[in-house]
Design a protein around this motif. Structure first.
Motif, PDB file in Angstrom:
ATOM      1  N   GLU A 128      34.858  57.074  57.066  1.00  0.00           N
ATOM      2  CA  GLU A 128      36.069  57.914  57.047  1.00  0.00           C
ATOM      3  C   GLU A 128      36.024  58.672  55.883  1.00  0.00           C
ATOM      4  O   GLU A 128      34.782  58.799  55.346  1.00  0.00           O
ATOM      5  N   TYR A 129      37.053  59.365  55.195  1.00  0.00           N
ATOM      6  CA  TYR A 129      36.739  60.007  53.994  1.00  0.00           C
ATOM      7  C   TYR A 129      36.265  59.097  52.639  1.00  0.00           C
ATOM      8  O   TYR A 129      35.814  59.506  51.993  1.00  0.00           O
ATOM      9  N   ASP A 130      36.765  57.839  52.846  1.00  0.00           N
ATOM     10  CA  ASP A 130      36.304  56.872  51.695  1.00  0.00           C
ATOM     11  C   ASP A 130      36.016  55.673  52.674  1.00  0.00           C
ATOM     12  O   ASP A 130      36.724  54.865  53.284  1.00  0.00           O
ATOM     13  N   GLN A 131      34.530  55.366  52.749  1.00  0.00           N
ATOM     14  CA  GLN A 131      34.114  54.106  53.676  1.00  0.00           C
ATOM     15  C   GLN A 131      34.190  52.903  52.725  1.00  0.00           C
ATOM     16  O   GLN A 131      33.827  52.477  51.546  1.00  0.00           O
ATOM     17  N   THR A 132      34.934  51.871  53.684  1.00  0.00           N
ATOM     18  CA  THR A 132      35.259  50.571  52.833  1.00  0.00           C
ATOM     19  C   THR A 132      34.161  49.668  52.561  1.00  0.00           C
ATOM     20  O   THR A 132      33.164  49.767  53.584  1.00  0.00           O
ATOM     21  N   PHE A 133      33.774  49.288  51.590  1.00  0.00           N
ATOM     22  CA  PHE A 133      32.638  48.372  51.032  1.00  0.00           C
ATOM     23  C   PHE A 133      33.082  47.467  50.292  1.00  0.00           C
ATOM     24  O   PHE A 133      33.498  47.766  49.145  1.00  0.00           O
ATOM     25  N   GLU A 134      32.880  45.924  50.799  1.00  0.00           N
ATOM     26  CA  GLU A 134      33.510  44.953  49.609  1.00  0.00           C
ATOM     27  C   GLU A 134      32.540  43.920  49.933  1.00  0.00           C
ATOM     28  O   GLU A 134      31.737  43.728  50.866  1.00  0.00           O
ATOM     29  N   ALA A 135      32.597  42.866  49.077  1.00  0.00           N
ATOM     30  CA  ALA A 135      31.751  41.580  49.034  1.00  0.00           C
ATOM     31  C   ALA A 135      32.758  40.283  49.004  1.00  0.00           C
ATOM     32  O   ALA A 135      33.700  40.429  48.155  1.00  0.00           O
ATOM     33  N   LEU A 136      32.378  39.411  49.845  1.00  0.00           N
ATOM     34  CA  LEU A 136      33.257  38.299  49.894  1.00  0.00           C
ATOM     35  C   LEU A 136      32.539  37.196  49.078  1.00  0.00           C
ATOM     36  O   LEU A 136      31.346  36.800  49.310  1.00  0.00           O
ATOM     37  N   VAL A 137      32.893  36.870  47.754  1.00  0.00           N
ATOM     38  CA  VAL A 137      32.429  35.888  46.911  1.00  0.00           C
ATOM     39  C   VAL A 137      32.942  34.455  47.044  1.00  0.00           C
ATOM     40  O   VAL A 137      34.129  34.346  47.046  1.00  0.00           O
ATOM     41  N   TYR A 138      32.037  33.580  47.163  1.00  0.00           N
ATOM     42  CA  TYR A 138      32.497  32.298  47.314  1.00  0.00           C
ATOM     43  C   TYR A 138      31.611  31.457  46.747  1.00  0.00           C
ATOM     44  O   TYR A 138      30.355  31.470  46.636  1.00  0.00           O
ATOM     45  N   GLY A 140      29.654  27.661  46.135  1.00  0.00           N
ATOM     46  CA  GLY A 140      28.955  26.691  47.156  1.00  0.00           C
ATOM     47  C   GLY A 140      29.177  25.683  47.448  1.00  0.00           C
ATOM     48  O   GLY A 140      29.111  25.101  48.732  1.00  0.00           O
ATOM     49  N   ASP A 141      30.322  25.144  46.690  1.00  0.00           N
ATOM     50  CA  ASP A 141      30.830  23.748  46.877  1.00  0.00           C
ATOM     51  C   ASP A 141      32.178  24.216  47.896  1.00  0.00           C
ATOM     52  O   ASP A 141      32.886  24.799  47.651  1.00  0.00           O
ATOM     53  N   SER A 142      32.181  23.439  49.120  1.00  0.00           N
ATOM     54  CA  SER A 142      33.031  23.467  50.222  1.00  0.00           C
ATOM     55  C   SER A 142      34.529  23.081  49.782  1.00  0.00           C
ATOM     56  O   SER A 142      35.321  23.213  50.474  1.00  0.00           O
ATOM     57  N   CYS A 143      34.557  22.183  48.715  1.00  0.00           N
ATOM     58  CA  CYS A 143      35.834  21.833  48.218  1.00  0.00           C
ATOM     59  C   CYS A 143      36.749  22.840  47.594  1.00  0.00           C
ATOM     60  O   CYS A 143      37.862  22.779  47.193  1.00  0.00           O
ATOM     61  N   PHE A 144      35.985  24.020  47.333  1.00  0.00           N
ATOM     62  CA  PHE A 144      36.849  25.217  46.512  1.00  0.00           C
ATOM     63  C   PHE A 144      36.805  26.461  47.341  1.00  0.00           C
ATOM     64  O   PHE A 144      36.794  27.706  46.667  1.00  0.00           O
ATOM     65  N   LYS A 145      36.869  26.319  48.722  1.00  0.00           N
ATOM     66  CA  LYS A 145      36.891  27.444  49.606  1.00  0.00           C
ATOM     67  C   LYS A 145      38.116  28.319  49.453  1.00  0.00           C
ATOM     68  O   LYS A 145      38.290  29.535  49.697  1.00  0.00           O
ATOM     69  N   ASP A 146      39.123  27.815  48.899  1.00  0.00           N
ATOM     70  CA  ASP A 146      40.507  28.604  48.638  1.00  0.00           C
ATOM     71  C   ASP A 146      40.423  29.400  47.792  1.00  0.00           C
ATOM     72  O   ASP A 146      41.290  30.240  47.160  1.00  0.00           O
ATOM     73  N   LYS A 147      38.968  29.326  46.788  1.00  0.00           N
ATOM     74  CA  LYS A 147      38.948  30.243  45.678  1.00  0.00           C
ATOM     75  C   LYS A 147      38.177  31.452  45.867  1.00  0.00           C
ATOM     76  O   LYS A 147      37.712  32.240  45.236  1.00  0.00           O
ATOM     77  N   TRP A 148      37.641  31.517  47.204  1.00  0.00           N
ATOM     78  CA  TRP A 148      36.993  32.701  47.663  1.00  0.00           C
ATOM     79  C   TRP A 148      37.976  34.125  47.590  1.00  0.00           C
ATOM     80  O   TRP A 148      38.898  33.932  47.627  1.00  0.00           O
ATOM     81  N   TYR A 149      37.376  35.139  47.007  1.00  0.00           N
ATOM     82  CA  TYR A 149      37.986  36.281  47.053  1.00  0.00           C
ATOM     83  C   TYR A 149      36.914  37.559  47.227  1.00  0.00           C
ATOM     84  O   TYR A 149      35.838  37.551  47.391  1.00  0.00           O
ATOM     85  N   TRP A 150      37.763  38.677  47.547  1.00  0.00           N
ATOM     86  CA  TRP A 150      36.911  40.065  48.052  1.00  0.00           C
ATOM     87  C   TRP A 150      37.019  40.872  46.767  1.00  0.00           C
ATOM     88  O   TRP A 150      37.770  40.897  46.137  1.00  0.00           O
ATOM     89  N   HIS A 151      35.735  41.481  46.623  1.00  0.00           N
ATOM     90  CA  HIS A 151      35.497  42.485  45.501  1.00  0.00           C
ATOM     91  C   HIS A 151      35.106  43.666  46.139  1.00  0.00           C
ATOM     92  O   HIS A 151      34.146  44.048  46.635  1.00  0.00           O
ATOM     93  N   SER A 152      36.000  44.736  45.555  1.00  0.00           N
ATOM     94  CA  SER A 152      35.967  46.069  45.981  1.00  0.00           C
ATOM     95  C   SER A 152      34.273  46.474  45.539  1.00  0.00           C
ATOM     96  O   SER A 152      34.146  46.482  44.235  1.00  0.00           O
ATOM     97  N   LEU A 153      33.650  47.426  46.029  1.00  0.00           N
ATOM     98  CA  LEU A 153      32.530  47.925  45.550  1.00  0.00           C
ATOM     99  C   LEU A 153      32.322  49.556  46.095  1.00  0.00           C
ATOM    100  O   LEU A 153      33.100  49.932  46.769  1.00  0.00           O
ATOM    101  N   PRO A 154      31.777  50.223  45.278  1.00  0.00           N
ATOM    102  CA  PRO A 154      31.669  51.777  45.606  1.00  0.00           C
ATOM    103  C   PRO A 154      31.302  52.036  46.954  1.00  0.00           C
ATOM    104  O   PRO A 154      30.162  51.255  47.387  1.00  0.00           O
TER     105      PRO A 154
END
Length: 357
Positions: A128-138, A140-154
């Motif tokens: 579209e006019y601004d193409q969405t691009f993001e990274a899901l950063v997580y 490796g330890d499955s015990c901390f999956k609640d700490k995953w977050y999205w990072h916006s990219l250009p």
């Protein structure tokens, strides 16, 4: 594999776990011996395994929007599900568990995804006019999956003058400013480069280390869909944008920004010609290592109707099905690539839609 079907009167998406190794003989010699006189792969009818879990569609049946499923990598045990509003779930197929996940900053209509290092990169393939691009950063330890977050990219620099100073090689009559930048093919090159290819705008590269975009070439990659790298051959494998054949290319051997990569070889893993009423839909590729691949192609079976048109018969959709085929690519004595066909297994779904992962 995701199957879009109905439970009662409600549309839903069901996850089925299919072992790709069921499409292989123990050895290449056995695969060659099992082929018939015309060297065609024998096709078997297979039963669809019971669904591991199912998710209802978030909208009424005739509303716009679907659930998109993204695999977290080589293992199919963990899958991200996102709807058109950005609501995100983590589906663990082996344990039949569904967990809440953070939502991306912006919803995506037709996301594509690539895993690089410890992050999952997700890009909306329809700009579209601004193409969405993001990274899901997580972590490796499955015990901390609640700490995953999205990072916006250009966003990709489509239409930016400093990237578009040269006329692109391929253009289509009547194309709008944005549909020329619909992502046709995408892949990972090296340890940190994401390549996205558009028919009308050329090929762009995103460096995950620097976070910067660059113009790789005025050409479009000779593939469509997700192109996969096979380190055992040092080549990228996928499907030809010209004829849909299973094919290979060395993307790092591109001579210049004006000359596209060259396909080294192309094969038909299914006996040709296909039956007249098989209507091809989508193709998917899963590398398994050691030169082995599972190719999945989805089809509709058309049933001849009562009406006739000037350009031929009128057909109605009778059923949907997927054909899983195991193939093995090896090099001969002189280095030439050769494909060995193993088994083909057909899974029928009536009118359901199929989305392999």
């Amino acid at each position: 594999m995701i199957v879009h079907k109905y439970i009662g009167s409600r549309p839903c998406f069901s996850l089925h776990r299919i072992n790709p190794w069921s499409c292989f003989y123990p050895t290449a010699q056995q695969a060659l011996a099992a082929a018939d006189a015309n060297n065609r792969t024998i096709m078997e009818d297979a039963c669809l395994p019971r669904a591991s879990l199912s998710l209802y569609k978030p909208r009424p049946p005739h509303d716009i929007g679907d659930i998109t499923f993204v695999s977290l990598g080589q293992s199919s045990n963990e899958i991200i599900a996102m709807d058109q509003d950005g609501n995100t779930l983590l589906c663990e197929a082996s344990s039949h568990v569904i967990g809440m996940m953070p939502s991306p900053h912006e919803p995506m209509l037709a996301p594509i995804s690539l895993r690089v290092g410890g992050s999952l990169y997700v890009l909306d393939s329809v700009p579209e006019y601004d193409q969405t691009f993001e990274a899901l950063v997580y972590p490796g330890d499955s015990c901390f999956k609640d700490k995953w977050y999205w990072h916006s990219l250009p966003s990709p620099p489509f239409g930016v003058p400093e990237y578009e100073h040269e006329e692109v090689v391929v253009q289509h009559k009547g194309e709008s400013r944005w549909n020329r930048y619909v992502v046709q093919a995408y892949t990972v090159v090296g340890d940190s480069e994401i390549w996205i290819s558009t028919v009308g705008g050329g090929t762009y590269s995103f460096n995950t280390a620097s976070g910067m975009w660059s113009k790789t070439g005025r050409w479009a990659l000779p593939f469509y869909g997700h192109v996969k790298y096979a380190p055992e051959h040092g080549l990228w494998f996928g499907f030809s944008s010209e004829n849909g054949k299973f094919t290979a290319s060395d993307l790092t051997a591109t001579p210049s920004t004006t000359n596209p990569p060259v396909l080294q070889k192309a094969w038909n893993e299914l006996a040709q010609p296909l039956p007249d009423r098989w209507v091809p839909m989508e193709s998917y590729l899963q590398p398994l290592g050691a030169g082995k691949f599972c190719i999945v192609r989805t089809f509709l079976t058309a049933q001849e109707g009562w009406c006739r048109k000037k350009d031929g018969n009128c057909f109605d959709n009778k059923e949907s099905f997927a054909v899983f085929t195991g193939v093995e690519v090896e090099r001969g004595r002189k280095g030439a690539l050769r494909m060995i066909k193993h088994k083909s297994r057909r899974y029928s779904f009536r009118r359901w839609r199929i989305q392999p992962l």
